[in-house]
Design an enzyme around this catalytic site. Sequence first.
Site, PDB file in Angstrom:
ATOM      1  N   GLY A 238      -0.235  -7.550   2.183  1.00 40.94           N
ATOM      2  CA  GLY A 238      -1.348  -7.758   1.258  1.00 40.94           C
ATOM      3  C   GLY A 238      -1.565  -6.520   0.400  1.00 40.94           C
ATOM      4  O   GLY A 238      -0.655  -5.715   0.189  1.00 40.94           O
ATOM      5  N   SER A 239      -2.800  -6.383  -0.053  1.00 40.98           N
ATOM      6  CA  SER A 239      -3.113  -5.314  -1.010  1.00 40.98           C
ATOM      7  C   SER A 239      -3.268  -3.961  -0.307  1.00 40.98           C
ATOM      8  O   SER A 239      -3.425  -3.891   0.918  1.00 40.98           O
ATOM      9  CB  SER A 239      -4.435  -5.650  -1.713  1.00 40.98           C
ATOM     10  OG  SER A 239      -5.493  -5.563  -0.769  1.00 40.98           O
ATOM     11  N   GLY A 243      -4.838  -3.269   3.331  1.00 41.17           N
ATOM     12  CA  GLY A 243      -4.056  -2.576   4.352  1.00 41.17           C
ATOM     13  C   GLY A 243      -4.774  -1.362   4.908  1.00 41.17           C
ATOM     14  O   GLY A 243      -4.669  -1.038   6.091  1.00 41.17           O
ATOM     15  N   GLU A 260       2.681  -3.912   4.948  1.00 47.94           N
ATOM     16  CA  GLU A 260       3.579  -4.138   3.810  1.00 47.94           C
ATOM     17  C   GLU A 260       2.669  -4.417   2.626  1.00 47.94           C
ATOM     18  O   GLU A 260       2.219  -5.539   2.423  1.00 47.94           O
ATOM     19  CB  GLU A 260       4.495  -5.310   4.146  1.00 47.94           C
ATOM     20  CG  GLU A 260       5.821  -5.260   3.422  1.00 47.94           C
ATOM     21  CD  GLU A 260       5.786  -6.051   2.159  1.00 47.94           C
ATOM     22  OE1 GLU A 260       5.511  -5.418   1.110  1.00 47.94           O
ATOM     23  OE2 GLU A 260       5.997  -7.255   2.198  1.00 47.94           O
ATOM     24  N   CYS A 294       5.686  -8.477  -4.426  1.00 50.40           N
ATOM     25  CA  CYS A 294       5.415  -7.036  -4.262  1.00 50.40           C
ATOM     26  C   CYS A 294       6.620  -6.232  -4.724  1.00 50.40           C
ATOM     27  O   CYS A 294       6.501  -5.046  -5.018  1.00 50.40           O
ATOM     28  CB  CYS A 294       4.980  -6.695  -2.845  1.00 50.40           C
ATOM     29  SG  CYS A 294       5.943  -7.481  -1.612  1.00 50.40           S
TER      30      CYS A 294
HETATM   31  C1  UN1 Z   1       6.880  -9.994  -1.123  1.00 54.89           C
HETATM   32  O1  UN1 Z   1       6.739 -10.034  -2.335  1.00 54.89           O
HETATM   33  O2  UN1 Z   1       5.908  -9.815  -0.355  1.00 54.89           O
HETATM   34  O3  UN1 Z   1      12.536  -8.992  -2.075  1.00 54.89           O
HETATM   35  C2  UN1 Z   1       8.177 -10.219  -0.444  1.00 54.89           C
HETATM   36  C3  UN1 Z   1      11.980 -10.007  -2.484  1.00 54.89           C
HETATM   37  C4  UN1 Z   1      11.749 -11.121  -1.510  1.00 54.89           C
HETATM   38  C5  UN1 Z   1      10.552 -10.851  -0.665  1.00 54.89           C
HETATM   39  C6  UN1 Z   1       9.345 -10.346  -1.377  1.00 54.89           C
HETATM   40  N1  UN1 Z   1      12.901 -11.267  -0.672  1.00 54.89           N
HETATM   41  O4  UN1 Z   1      11.612 -10.123  -3.627  1.00 54.89           O
END
Ligand code: UN1
Length: 504
Positions: A238-239, A243, A260, A294
């Site tokens: 999440g953000s 976190g 993450e 992310c």
């Molecule tokens: C995410 O955006 O939380 O590497 C995960 C990637 C994907 C997973 C992203 N396999 O873009």
Amino acid sequence: MQSILESLGIGAVNPGGFGGTWGGSGKAQVVVSPINGETLATVTNVTPAEFDAILAKSHAAFASWKLVPAPKRGEVVKAIGDELRRQKAALAELVTLEMGKTLREGLGEVQEMIDICDFAVGLSRQLYGLTMPSERRQHRLQEQWHPLGVVGVITAFNFPVAVWSWNTAIALVCGDTVLWKPSSKTPLTAIACTKIAEKVLRDFGYDPAICSLAIGRGSDIGDLINTDPRVALVSYTGSVPGGRHVGKLVQERFGRHILELGGNGAVIVSEKGDLEIALRAIYFGAIGTSGQRCTSTRRVIVHRSLHATFLERLEALYARTPIGDPRQNEILMGPLVDQGAVATMEAAIATIKAQGGRIVCGGQRLDLPGGCYISPCIADVAGDLPMVQEETFAPVLYVQAYDSFEEAIALQNGVPQGLSSAIITNDQRESELFLSAAGSDCGIANVNTGTSGAEIGGAFGGEKETGGGRESGSDAWKAYMRRQTSAINFSGGLELAQGITLEL
Ligand code: UN1
């Protein structure tokens, strides 16, 4: 649409809790599709008391699951993978319906689930511990890895099924049980996945509470997970502010966490790189999942000699981006997850302008049903524009020019986040420098490919405000187990370590 929901076991009203049985008598939530604002289904949240009962079931299930031999646990994960193969098309379409990514990306997300199941099946026979020489005569030192407990998995809307599977496939072979709290924006995909796991566990005769579910708000259900000592590990995606909150609560009780959090992915485009590769990698990295990964590409750091050409070529690609219903094959960018995300993007663009950035293109709302469509934006900015430091979870791409390679690395590393990065270059010295200790400070550093699309075989996560956690492949499984070191004496006497003598 109805047949897809039905095939995945989604009804008109769905209880949002599972701990061996389904229930949920809390607040009802109507789930609408960002594609067109249509109602998909209703979900009822779990109450705190219901959560407590689910966690008790998950905790009780751990007591027997941890005793099942790991390769046998792997057989369950293999069957979950097989079931996902069967349901791939339907589950991908539900992902698309619920959060709006294109169907081709939805299919990729489910493929990622299948891949991690395959990985975990192999891993179930490879949970290796080390042996090491003892300093004492006729002694042996060894490490073993044992199951940890209940893993609380808190996931975000953008990868509503894959992130659960990275955690769950690994946790299951490690002998842990899983209690999942999905994003409130994507409860239906969570229910569908939990039903798949439930069916497999029942078929094998195991306690289905091994894969539990509790849908509710982060501020109540999430915090119950964070504060309860029965949850051994919290894996949170999440953000950064989210976190920071989770990390404090879990640390307070000496629980473990995998965080993450935000990214701010950059691609360095060297004058010695291939411009065609750069354009394709950056375009997909920036507009894929409507800029809501992310790992999305948010910054381009381009050599000044290429700056004008690069911008012109990228703007041309942006101008003809097919935006619309993400279920249609020709569409490359669907809606943002909700109207709030569109408003956030518009506010970011206003701030960029106020800070002196030049909007090259994008940021126009599209008049399509649901009100979640907006054209992707490119902003040409100076290196020190304050907004560049922030992650706007939307398709906003900053382009910055650099003169020296050292300056490019400094710009790349000069943000608080440290998830994903890439360089486009054919100069081996540059690429090796980028991958060296003097180079990228991110958890992911790619060469001649984009920032997103990490494969499950590697450990996934990043540094600094990204939180430092690792999940998915490589040896990330170690975070899901407890390590036990043993000294075993077969000498017939007692010799103390560190040369200490004991005369009695
Ligand atoms: C995410 O955006 O939380 O590497 C995960 C990637 C994907 C997973 C992203 N396999 O873009």
